[in-house]
Design a protein around this motif. Structure first.
Motif, short mmCIF file in Angstrom:
data_model
loop_
_atom_site.label_atom_id
_atom_site.label_comp_id
_atom_site.label_asym_id
_atom_site.label_seq_id
_atom_site.Cartn_x
_atom_site.Cartn_y
_atom_site.Cartn_z
N THR A 154 -16.03 -3.67 -1.27
CA THR A 154 -16.44 -2.27 -0.98
C THR A 154 -15.79 -1.11 -1.86
O THR A 154 -16.58 -0.11 -2.27
CB THR A 154 -16.05 -1.85 0.51
N ILE A 155 -14.42 -1.24 -2.09
CA ILE A 155 -13.60 -0.12 -2.71
C ILE A 155 -14.19 -0.24 -3.96
O ILE A 155 -14.54 0.84 -4.71
CB ILE A 155 -12.28 -0.56 -2.52
N ILE A 156 -14.03 -1.62 -4.77
CA ILE A 156 -14.49 -1.36 -6.32
C ILE A 156 -15.87 -0.89 -6.51
O ILE A 156 -16.25 -0.61 -7.44
CB ILE A 156 -14.21 -3.01 -6.59
N ALA A 157 -17.05 -1.55 -5.72
CA ALA A 157 -18.27 -0.97 -5.63
C ALA A 157 -18.46 0.29 -5.69
O ALA A 157 -19.45 0.69 -6.44
CB ALA A 157 -19.22 -1.79 -4.65
N ASN A 158 -17.54 1.24 -5.09
CA ASN A 158 -17.47 2.49 -5.25
C ASN A 158 -16.68 3.20 -6.20
O ASN A 158 -16.47 4.39 -5.88
CB ASN A 158 -17.13 2.98 -3.86
N GLY A 159 -16.20 2.45 -7.06
CA GLY A 159 -15.50 2.98 -8.36
C GLY A 159 -13.76 2.86 -8.14
O GLY A 159 -13.21 3.50 -8.87
N GLY A 160 -13.70 2.13 -7.09
CA GLY A 160 -11.97 2.09 -7.03
C GLY A 160 -11.33 1.58 -8.23
O GLY A 160 -11.87 0.60 -8.68
N VAL A 161 -10.49 2.28 -8.38
CA VAL A 161 -9.55 1.61 -9.82
C VAL A 161 -8.13 1.29 -9.07
O VAL A 161 -7.27 1.83 -8.52
CB VAL A 161 -9.28 2.74 -10.61
N PHE A 162 -8.02 -0.26 -9.36
CA PHE A 162 -7.01 -0.68 -8.68
C PHE A 162 -5.55 -0.07 -9.36
O PHE A 162 -5.47 0.24 -10.79
CB PHE A 162 -6.86 -2.13 -8.98
N GLU A 163 -4.43 0.29 -8.56
CA GLU A 163 -3.28 0.77 -8.85
C GLU A 163 -2.20 -0.03 -8.67
O GLU A 163 -1.43 -0.36 -10.02
CB GLU A 163 -2.89 2.07 -7.94
N LYS A 164 -1.99 -0.64 -7.72
CA LYS A 164 -0.84 -1.82 -7.56
C LYS A 164 -1.20 -2.45 -6.14
O LYS A 164 -1.69 -1.91 -5.34
CB LYS A 164 0.46 -0.99 -7.49
N VAL A 165 -0.13 -3.26 -5.95
CA VAL A 165 0.02 -4.13 -4.69
C VAL A 165 1.63 -3.64 -4.19
O VAL A 165 2.42 -3.49 -4.98
CB VAL A 165 0.14 -5.66 -4.82
N MET A 166 1.45 -3.31 -2.96
CA MET A 166 2.78 -3.07 -2.20
C MET A 166 2.69 -3.75 -0.90
O MET A 166 1.99 -4.13 -0.45
CB MET A 166 3.03 -1.47 -2.20
N GLU A 167 4.19 -4.06 -0.52
CA GLU A 167 4.72 -4.60 0.56
C GLU A 167 4.77 -3.47 1.56
O GLU A 167 5.72 -2.74 1.58
CB GLU A 167 5.46 -5.65 0.39
N VAL A 168 4.03 -3.65 2.90
CA VAL A 168 4.43 -2.86 4.06
C VAL A 168 4.63 -3.90 5.15
O VAL A 168 3.58 -4.78 5.83
CB VAL A 168 3.20 -2.07 4.22
N ASP A 169 5.90 -3.87 5.90
CA ASP A 169 6.15 -4.70 6.95
C ASP A 169 5.69 -6.03 6.55
O ASP A 169 5.19 -6.62 7.71
CB ASP A 169 5.44 -4.24 8.24
N GLY A 170 5.96 -6.85 5.38
CA GLY A 170 5.48 -8.08 5.53
C GLY A 170 4.06 -8.37 4.96
O GLY A 170 3.80 -9.52 4.72
N THR A 171 3.37 -7.29 4.87
CA THR A 171 1.88 -7.38 4.50
C THR A 171 1.57 -6.78 3.13
O THR A 171 2.15 -5.73 3.03
CB THR A 171 1.14 -6.56 5.62
N GLU A 172 0.83 -7.58 2.29
CA GLU A 172 0.67 -6.99 0.92
C GLU A 172 -0.72 -6.03 1.14
O GLU A 172 -1.74 -6.56 1.53
CB GLU A 172 0.33 -8.21 -0.02
N ILE A 173 -0.54 -4.73 0.44
CA ILE A 173 -1.56 -3.81 0.57
C ILE A 173 -1.78 -3.38 -0.80
O ILE A 173 -0.92 -3.20 -1.54
CB ILE A 173 -0.89 -2.46 1.40
N LYS A 174 -3.16 -3.41 -1.13
CA LYS A 174 -3.72 -2.76 -2.53
C LYS A 174 -4.14 -1.77 -2.22
O LYS A 174 -4.78 -1.14 -1.56
CB LYS A 174 -4.92 -3.84 -2.96
#
Length: 180
Positions: A154-174
């Motif tokens: 959904t994000i990519i279809a709306n022009g989302g440009v990936f920045e990075k993956v980060m970990e928050v409380d043991g969960t990976e967030i893009k």
């Protein structure tokens, strides 16, 4: 796919939002992020109470009364053909906040479980980008869990440009940015 429109949370849809809430509680019971974009819908005692909270979040002067640190708008995604509430999305006016600026982002959204797979999230985000433009927000941060492929698409279809993956409380967030 059927057309939708985003309208600000209103009492006209009180019955629908309460049914939406119940469906999410039943179908997404194991999802800790089940009410993305619907802050406190799970803890309210009525639709009317929640819609009033949404109204209070619209202002810097009143948003803190609701437990929010940043003003935001909450929108109902309404399917035009039958006037049915198919999702909820919010838009935070800014992300000058430790959590929002790191992994929360400018908006969250939830599609009604029985309506998923119909492309509504893609349209909800597209329409919300237009709302951000009206508010003068130049770019928006959108995040998703690394294993949430539907949200990532959904994000990519709306022009989302990936920045990075980060970990928050043991969960990976893009993290993705969308130029408005």
């Amino acid at each position: 796919m059927e057309m939708i429109e985003l309208i600000e949370a209103t009492l006209n849809y009180a019955k629908d939002i309460w049914q939406f809430r119940q469906e999410v509680l039943e179908r997404d019971a194991d999802n800790e992020n089940q009410f993305a974009g619907c802050l406190s819908l799970d803890t309210c005692s009525s639709a009317e109470e929640w819609i009033e909270i949404c109204r209070l979040r619209n202002s810097e002067n009143t948003c803190r009364q609701t437990g929010a640190d940043v003003p935001s708008d909450t929108y109902f995604a309404i399917r035009k053909s039958d006037n049915k509430l198919v999702g909820v999305i919010d838009l935070r006016y800014h992300i000058n906040h430790p959590i929002l600026g790191t992994w929360g982002g400018h908006c969250g959204y939830t599609v009604r479980p029985s309506e998923r797979g119909n492309g509504y999230a893609k349209d909800m985000l597209r329409l919300n980008i237009q709302n951000a433009k009206k508010l003068g927000i130049p770019k928006i941060l959108i995040t998703c869990h690394s294993d949430n492929l539907a949200s990532e698409k959904t994000i990519i279809a709306n022009g989302g440009v990936f920045e990075k993956v980060m970990e928050v409380d043991g969960t990976e967030i893009k993290r993705y940015w969308i130029i408005v």
